[in-house]
Write an enzyme that holds these catalytic residues in place. Structure first.
Site, PDB file in Angstrom:
ATOM      1  N   HIS A  42      42.798 -45.567  -4.421  1.00  0.00           N
ATOM      2  CA  HIS A  42      43.813 -44.647  -4.275  1.00  0.00           C
ATOM      3  C   HIS A  42      43.330 -43.153  -4.337  1.00  0.00           C
ATOM      4  O   HIS A  42      42.942 -42.755  -5.443  1.00  0.00           O
ATOM      5  CB  HIS A  42      44.925 -45.166  -5.115  1.00  0.00           C
ATOM      6  CG  HIS A  42      46.214 -44.084  -5.245  1.00  0.00           C
ATOM      7  ND1 HIS A  42      46.604 -43.209  -6.159  1.00  0.00           N
ATOM      8  CD2 HIS A  42      47.065 -43.997  -4.216  1.00  0.00           C
ATOM      9  CE1 HIS A  42      47.524 -42.975  -5.975  1.00  0.00           C
ATOM     10  NE2 HIS A  42      47.957 -43.039  -4.759  1.00  0.00           N
ATOM     11  N   HIS A  84      47.266 -34.504  -2.052  1.00  0.00           N
ATOM     12  CA  HIS A  84      48.434 -35.551  -2.201  1.00  0.00           C
ATOM     13  C   HIS A  84      49.667 -34.389  -2.008  1.00  0.00           C
ATOM     14  O   HIS A  84      50.804 -34.772  -1.441  1.00  0.00           O
ATOM     15  CB  HIS A  84      48.444 -35.813  -3.633  1.00  0.00           C
ATOM     16  CG  HIS A  84      49.614 -36.706  -3.836  1.00  0.00           C
ATOM     17  ND1 HIS A  84      50.719 -36.109  -4.597  1.00  0.00           N
ATOM     18  CD2 HIS A  84      50.013 -37.966  -3.665  1.00  0.00           C
ATOM     19  CE1 HIS A  84      51.595 -37.047  -4.744  1.00  0.00           C
ATOM     20  NE2 HIS A  84      51.453 -38.068  -3.994  1.00  0.00           N
TER      21      HIS A  84
HETATM   22  O1  G3P Z   1      50.185 -44.418  -0.263  1.00  0.00           O
HETATM   23  C1  G3P Z   1      50.511 -45.379  -1.346  1.00  0.00           C
HETATM   24  C2  G3P Z   1      50.736 -44.454  -2.418  1.00  0.00           C
HETATM   25  O2  G3P Z   1      49.814 -43.509  -2.490  1.00  0.00           O
HETATM   26  C3  G3P Z   1      52.123 -43.622  -2.324  1.00  0.00           C
HETATM   27  O3  G3P Z   1      52.306 -42.791  -3.309  1.00  0.00           O
HETATM   28  O4  G3P Z   1      52.356 -40.446  -3.984  1.00  0.00           O
HETATM   29  O5  G3P Z   1      50.591 -41.691  -4.503  1.00  0.00           O
HETATM   30  O6  G3P Z   1      50.837 -40.962  -2.080  1.00  0.00           O
HETATM   31  P1  G3P Z   1      51.449 -41.235  -3.389  1.00  0.00           P
HETATM   32 CA    CA Z   2      49.122 -41.931  -0.706  1.00  0.00          CA
END
Ligand code: G3P
Ligand code: CA
Length: 287
Positions: A42, A84
């Site tokens: 992530h 992000h």
């Molecule tokens: O993409 C999955 C997860 O990353 C969604 O939340 O806010 O971390 O992009 P975020």
């Molecule tokens: Ca994401």
């Protein structure tokens, strides 16, 4: 007496054989269960390095992440970059909206020092001065056969971002079998599906309480997506089994403890997002 002993031994032998088959069967089933749990790094290995930097993505690969997860924003001059937030403030030394800055301006920012200040236990001198990468730079660095998991973030403020994403996917001949495109926006995913029906899409979902999904919702999602990515917090076994049994993939986000990883695997998820891909790799190996 001898006859009785023989009979007893043959019963015991049969028991050992059956038990051995059962144990091997269980081991095989366990291996099968873990084999298809996709490990999504992530924002890269963002627990250990500044998110959405080449360094973080490289660390994700090194720590056994199967996918490089990338959030996209778009600059004033129409370049897709990995970030992000819509604003520069949290992860760089800049301020303001990405859409109000050119790529050249963003390239002058430091995207690493904030991490050293926020997470001194993982700080490294080499993180200072890291740059915000463009999607093109990421494709060039990791190549057409890497597994990318790309999110169209805030597509409502970046008209045309889907077309630009697909243009780059095609320009760099990215292997679409190993590519997933995700979004919270069903509209954005439907545009991607219209543009190229061969793309594999994931519908992100955010629950604020006990997660429930209806058959109707599943049917609608299946019209354009191959899976869902719900926040893991409020999931339960019934929810996951219902979705998996429908044929959709389930990749919860963002799971950072081994206990929760194990529980979600036991419930049947087919992958998950984590800032610590090494921990998920350990869980998959039974460590
Ligand atoms: O993409 C999955 C997860 O990353 C969604 O939340 O806010 O971390 O992009 P975020
Ligand atoms: Ca994401």
């Amino acid at each position: 007496m001898l006859e009785l002993k023989r009979k007893w031994l043959s019963v015991l032998g049969a028991f050992v054989i059956v038990a051995s088959f059962a144990t091997n069967g269980e081991t095989a089933m366990a291996k099968e269960k873990y084999k298809y749990v996709e490990n999504v790094a992530h924002r890269g290995a963002s627990g250990y390095a500044p998110e959405h930097t080449i360094t973080s993505y490289q660390m994700g690969e090194k720590l056994h992440g199967d996918y490089i997860e990338i959030d996209l924003q778009m600059t004033k001059d129409g370049q897709l970059i990995a970030m992000h937030d819509e604003k520069l403030d949290r992860t760089t030394d800049g301020t303001g909206l990405v859409k109000d800055h050119t790529l050249d301006e963003i390239k002058h920012l430091d995207a690493g020092s904030w991490f050293n200040e926020a997470y001194p236990q993982y700080a490294k001198p080499e993180y200072v001065g890291l740059k915000v990468p463009t999607l093109e730079e990421i494709f060039l660095k990791f190549g057409k056969n890497a597994s990318y998991y790309i999110e169209t973030k805030s597509p409502n403020i970046y008209p045309g971002m889907e077309e630009e994403l697909l243009r780059l996917i095609n320009k760099y001949n990215i292997n679409k079998k190993k590519l997933l495109v995700q979004s919270f926006s069903a509209d954005s995913l439907k545009i991607m599906h219209e543009l190229d029906p061969s793309l594999k899409l994931i519908q992100l979902l955010s629950y604020k309480g006990n997660a429930v999904i209806t058959e109707d919702e599943i049917t609608k999602i299946k019209e354009y997506a191959i899976g869902i990515g719900p926040n893991h917090t409020y999931l339960n076994k019934e929810y996951i089994q219902k979705v998996v049994n429908s044929g959709l993939e389930v990749h919860p986000y963002t799971v950072n403890t081994k206990e929760r990883m194990q529980q979600l695997i036991d419930w049947g998820v087919t992958g998950m997002f984590t800032n610590f891909p090494d921990l998920l790799n350990q869980v998959k190996k039974g460590k």
